[in-house]
Design an enzyme around this catalytic site. Structure first.
Site, mmCIF file in Angstrom:
data_model
loop_
_atom_site.group_PDB
_atom_site.id
_atom_site.type_symbol
_atom_site.label_atom_id
_atom_site.label_comp_id
_atom_site.label_asym_id
_atom_site.label_seq_id
_atom_site.Cartn_x
_atom_site.Cartn_y
_atom_site.Cartn_z
ATOM 1 N N SER A 156 0.785 -1.235 0.000
ATOM 2 C CA SER A 156 0.000 0.000 0.000
ATOM 3 C C SER A 156 0.815 1.282 0.000
ATOM 4 O O SER A 156 0.248 2.380 -0.045
ATOM 5 C CB SER A 156 -0.973 0.015 1.185
ATOM 6 N N LYS A 205 -5.981 4.705 8.624
ATOM 7 C CA LYS A 205 -4.827 5.406 8.053
ATOM 8 C C LYS A 205 -5.027 6.916 8.056
ATOM 9 O O LYS A 205 -4.067 7.666 8.249
ATOM 10 C CB LYS A 205 -4.556 4.892 6.645
#
Length: 263
Positions: A156, A205
């Site tokens: 990611s 996140k």
């Protein structure tokens, strides 16, 4: 010989198996993992005393601002999660309950999962380099890029690696810094052709990004709704589908009157 039980005693006898089942449910392991906001890392900076991005074969710019890749921390596949932990996490905004197979689709032991995540990170770094050099029309035979980021696995960080390379080589394309001196955070996988893909744990996140000073968060477009769910105050969400989108959006942030995409 049968005898008739009083109502209170009958209820107590009937309740006993139910309570036993509830006790088993509370303490029995469930097929979930618990996740929370993890660390962030500035790909324009150093990691353990070594630059995250090292480039040779082309002039490299001095950069300002930060490009912070974001992570989540999840319990390992061998960790048992019980109902009490699930209920506790369910009512907290800084925790998430995720199906184990969604976080660890390959299965395996903790060691096997770690090995798989490291392999995904290495592959992500290779494609990030390809995407950035392709975007800048630079040959990988002439320009060499080494990426170094320890103790983080998975794919990611691809988008942020590519943006870091673009910033070090070309900035905003007009002599300035791609970050505009801001702290930019984000997430997203990337292909060699520059397409940005979705990732997991986006709401966590965004919290990690806000905690570490980011004011802008680049998010795969399809995950805008998830990013909005627990977005910290003051964090601007910018949806992207390609590396080119991300570069244009960051340039637009510093261009008066320019339109910046928003979730």
């Amino acid at each position: 010989m049968l005898s008739r039980l009083s109502r209170p005693r009958a209820l107590a006898v009937c309740a006993a198996p139910v309570l036993a089942l509830l006790a088993v449910a509370v303490f029995a392991p469930l097929p979930y993992v618990l996740a929370q906001p993890g660390s962030t890392a500035n790909v324009l900076g150093d990691d353990k005393g070594k630059p995250v991005i090292t480039i040779s074969g082309a002039p490299v710019r001095e950069t300002t601002g930060q490009l912070r890749m974001t992570t989540i921390v999840a319990t390992g596949p061998s960790v048992d999660i019980d109902l009490g932990q699930v209920v506790d996490a369910w009512f907290r905004t800084d925790r998430a309950v995720l199906p184990k197979e969604a976080v660890y689709p390959t299965g395996g032991t903790d060691a096997e999962i770690e090995k798989h995540n490291v392999a995904e990170m290495e592959q992500s770094q290779e494609t990030a380099v390809d995407a950035a050099l392709g975007y800048l029309d630079k040959s990988p035979d002439r320009v060499k890029v080494d990426l170094n980021l320890a103790d983080i696995g998975g794919p990611s960080a691809g988008l942020l690696f590519s943006l870091g390379i673009v910033n070090k080589l070309d900035g905003n394309g007009a002599g300035g810094d791609l970050t505009g001196g801001r702290t930019i955070a984000g997430t997203g996988t990337i292909t060699s052709g520059g397409d940005v893909g979705p990732v997991g744990g986006v709401p966590l996140k965004t919290q990690a990004a806000g905690r570490d000073g980011a004011t802008v968060f680049l998010v795969p477009k399809d995950e805008c709704a998830q990013a909005e769910a627990e977005k910290p105050a003051g964090l601007r969400l910018v949806p992207v589908t390609t590396l080119k989108d991300a570069v244009r959006a960051l340039v637009a942030l510093e261009t008066k009157g320019a339109k910046v995409p928003s979730c």
